[in-house]
Write a protein that holds these residues in place. Structure first.
Motif, short mmCIF file in Angstrom:
data_model
loop_
_atom_site.label_atom_id
_atom_site.label_comp_id
_atom_site.label_asym_id
_atom_site.label_seq_id
_atom_site.Cartn_x
_atom_site.Cartn_y
_atom_site.Cartn_z
N GLY A 1 0.80 -1.21 0.00
CA GLY A 1 0.00 0.00 0.00
C GLY A 1 0.84 1.27 0.00
N ILE A 2 2.16 1.12 0.16
CA ILE A 2 3.07 2.26 0.09
C ILE A 2 2.96 2.95 -1.26
N ILE A 3 2.48 2.25 -2.28
CA ILE A 3 2.36 2.86 -3.60
C ILE A 3 1.42 4.07 -3.56
N PHE A 4 0.42 4.02 -2.68
CA PHE A 4 -0.52 5.14 -2.61
C PHE A 4 0.16 6.39 -2.07
N GLU A 5 1.07 6.19 -1.12
CA GLU A 5 1.84 7.32 -0.59
C GLU A 5 2.74 7.90 -1.67
N LEU B 1 -2.64 -13.83 -1.95
CA LEU B 1 -3.40 -14.82 -1.20
C LEU B 1 -3.94 -14.26 0.12
N ASP B 2 -3.26 -13.27 0.68
CA ASP B 2 -3.71 -12.66 1.93
C ASP B 2 -4.34 -11.28 1.73
N ASP B 3 -4.50 -10.86 0.49
CA ASP B 3 -5.11 -9.55 0.22
C ASP B 3 -6.61 -9.63 0.48
N ASP B 4 -7.12 -8.75 1.32
CA ASP B 4 -8.54 -8.76 1.65
C ASP B 4 -9.11 -7.34 1.63
N LEU B 5 -10.43 -7.27 1.66
CA LEU B 5 -11.12 -5.99 1.50
C LEU B 5 -10.82 -5.02 2.64
N ASP B 6 -10.81 -5.52 3.87
CA ASP B 6 -10.59 -4.65 5.03
C ASP B 6 -9.20 -4.01 4.99
N SER B 7 -8.19 -4.80 4.63
CA SER B 7 -6.82 -4.27 4.57
C SER B 7 -6.69 -3.21 3.48
N LEU B 8 -7.32 -3.46 2.35
CA LEU B 8 -7.28 -2.50 1.25
C LEU B 8 -7.96 -1.19 1.66
N THR B 9 -9.12 -1.32 2.28
CA THR B 9 -9.84 -0.13 2.73
C THR B 9 -9.03 0.66 3.74
N GLU B 10 -8.34 -0.04 4.62
CA GLU B 10 -7.53 0.62 5.66
C GLU B 10 -6.39 1.44 5.05
N VAL B 11 -5.65 0.85 4.11
CA VAL B 11 -4.50 1.58 3.55
C VAL B 11 -4.97 2.75 2.69
N LEU B 12 -6.12 2.60 2.05
CA LEU B 12 -6.65 3.71 1.26
C LEU B 12 -7.07 4.87 2.17
N ASN B 13 -7.71 4.55 3.29
CA ASN B 13 -8.14 5.59 4.22
C ASN B 13 -6.97 6.30 4.90
N GLU B 14 -5.82 5.66 4.95
CA GLU B 14 -4.63 6.29 5.52
C GLU B 14 -4.12 7.42 4.62
N GLN B 15 -4.39 7.34 3.33
CA GLN B 15 -3.83 8.30 2.37
C GLN B 15 -4.85 9.25 1.75
N PHE B 16 -6.11 8.83 1.71
CA PHE B 16 -7.09 9.58 0.93
C PHE B 16 -8.37 9.87 1.72
N ILE B 17 -9.19 10.77 1.17
CA ILE B 17 -10.52 11.03 1.69
C ILE B 17 -11.54 10.53 0.66
N ASP B 18 -12.80 10.51 1.07
CA ASP B 18 -13.89 10.06 0.18
C ASP B 18 -13.56 8.70 -0.45
N VAL B 19 -13.04 7.80 0.36
CA VAL B 19 -12.66 6.47 -0.13
C VAL B 19 -13.90 5.63 -0.43
N SER B 20 -13.86 4.95 -1.56
CA SER B 20 -14.93 4.04 -1.95
C SER B 20 -14.30 2.71 -2.37
N VAL B 21 -14.83 1.61 -1.83
CA VAL B 21 -14.35 0.28 -2.21
C VAL B 21 -15.56 -0.61 -2.46
N GLU B 22 -15.62 -1.20 -3.63
CA GLU B 22 -16.74 -2.07 -4.02
C GLU B 22 -16.19 -3.42 -4.45
N LEU B 23 -16.76 -4.49 -3.93
CA LEU B 23 -16.34 -5.84 -4.30
C LEU B 23 -17.26 -6.40 -5.36
N VAL B 24 -16.68 -6.77 -6.50
CA VAL B 24 -17.42 -7.42 -7.58
C VAL B 24 -16.73 -8.73 -7.88
#
Length: 217
Positions: A135-139, A183-206
């Motif tokens: 998630g360092i890529i977002f920084e 294999l260990d990538d999950d929705l909660d972890s993704l949402t967490e790292v996005l919220n650390e860097q951005f506002i108005d975060v949206s995550v949708e699972l399809v």
């Protein structure tokens, strides 16, 4: 971060692989295995792309070729793989794209003006490590975003998603080969790292795919 692992994740994109990428990944795999048809990802691209845009992890350049507005004033490409940069820049050559070759897991040193939008489609699941580390890529990318600019993208999650038999087998093979590291990538972890860097975060699972976006404060 293991640079060799980073290289392994992008090395699969040879010229031969890129020649069938649209058919196999965007045509077959997305619809039948990952259960997120490419038009869903394209829809998000159309909604959020600006006329001052950076595409990271460019693949074959499919979304740029088919959905980049003709009114685009500035488009840039960033990838570690030269084959991908060559392919993507070729299909949008009339836009005269800026081209940057760099490892997104390392601090970027681009001699570039900031962008109003950045896309990162199908990049995270190819990067080594956990969501919290890659998630360092977002920084790194946020430094090159204008205030209010949007970052958006998609990634295949290996944990907490419903997978059919073929999807499980394929994901296992890709992880063994180092093509994927998710294999260990999950929705909660993704949402967490996005919220650390951005506002108005949206995550949708399809299906197995997370479609996400966030804005720079």
């Amino acid at each position: 971060m293991d640079k060799q692992a980073t290289i392994a994740g992008q090395a699969v994109y040879t010229k031969n692989v890129l020649s069938i990428y649209d058919f196999w990944v965007l045509g077959v795999s997305n619809r039948y295995f990952w259960k997120c048809p490419t038009p869903r990802i394209a829809e998000k691209f159309v909604e959020q792309v600006s006329d001052n845009h950076l595409d990271v992890g460019v693949g074959s350049g499919y979304y740029l070729k088919h959905f980049l507005p003709q009114t685009t004033q500035r488009i840039a490409l960033l990838d570690l793989n030269q084959n991908s940069l060559d392919k993507a820049s070729e299909v949008i050559s009339h836009f005269q794209p800026e081209i940057y070759r760099a490892d997104i897991l390392q601090p970027l040193k681009l001699n570039a003006e900031k962008f109003d939008s950045i896309s990162v489609n199908f990049l995270l699941h190819c990067l080594p490590g956990s969501i919290s580390t890659k998630g360092i890529i977002f920084e790194h990318l946020k430094e090159y975003m204008t205030t209010g600019g949007v970052l958006f993208g998609s990634t295949i999650l290996g944990k907490g998603t419903e997978q059919n038999f073929v999807a499980r087998k394929l994901m296992g093979i890709y992880n063994e080969k180092g093509i994927f590291s998710n294999l260990d990538d999950d929705l909660d972890s993704l949402t967490e790292v996005l919220n650390e860097q951005f506002i108005d975060v949206s995550v949708e699972l399809v299906g197995c795919v997370a479609l996400f976006s966030g804005k720079k404060a």
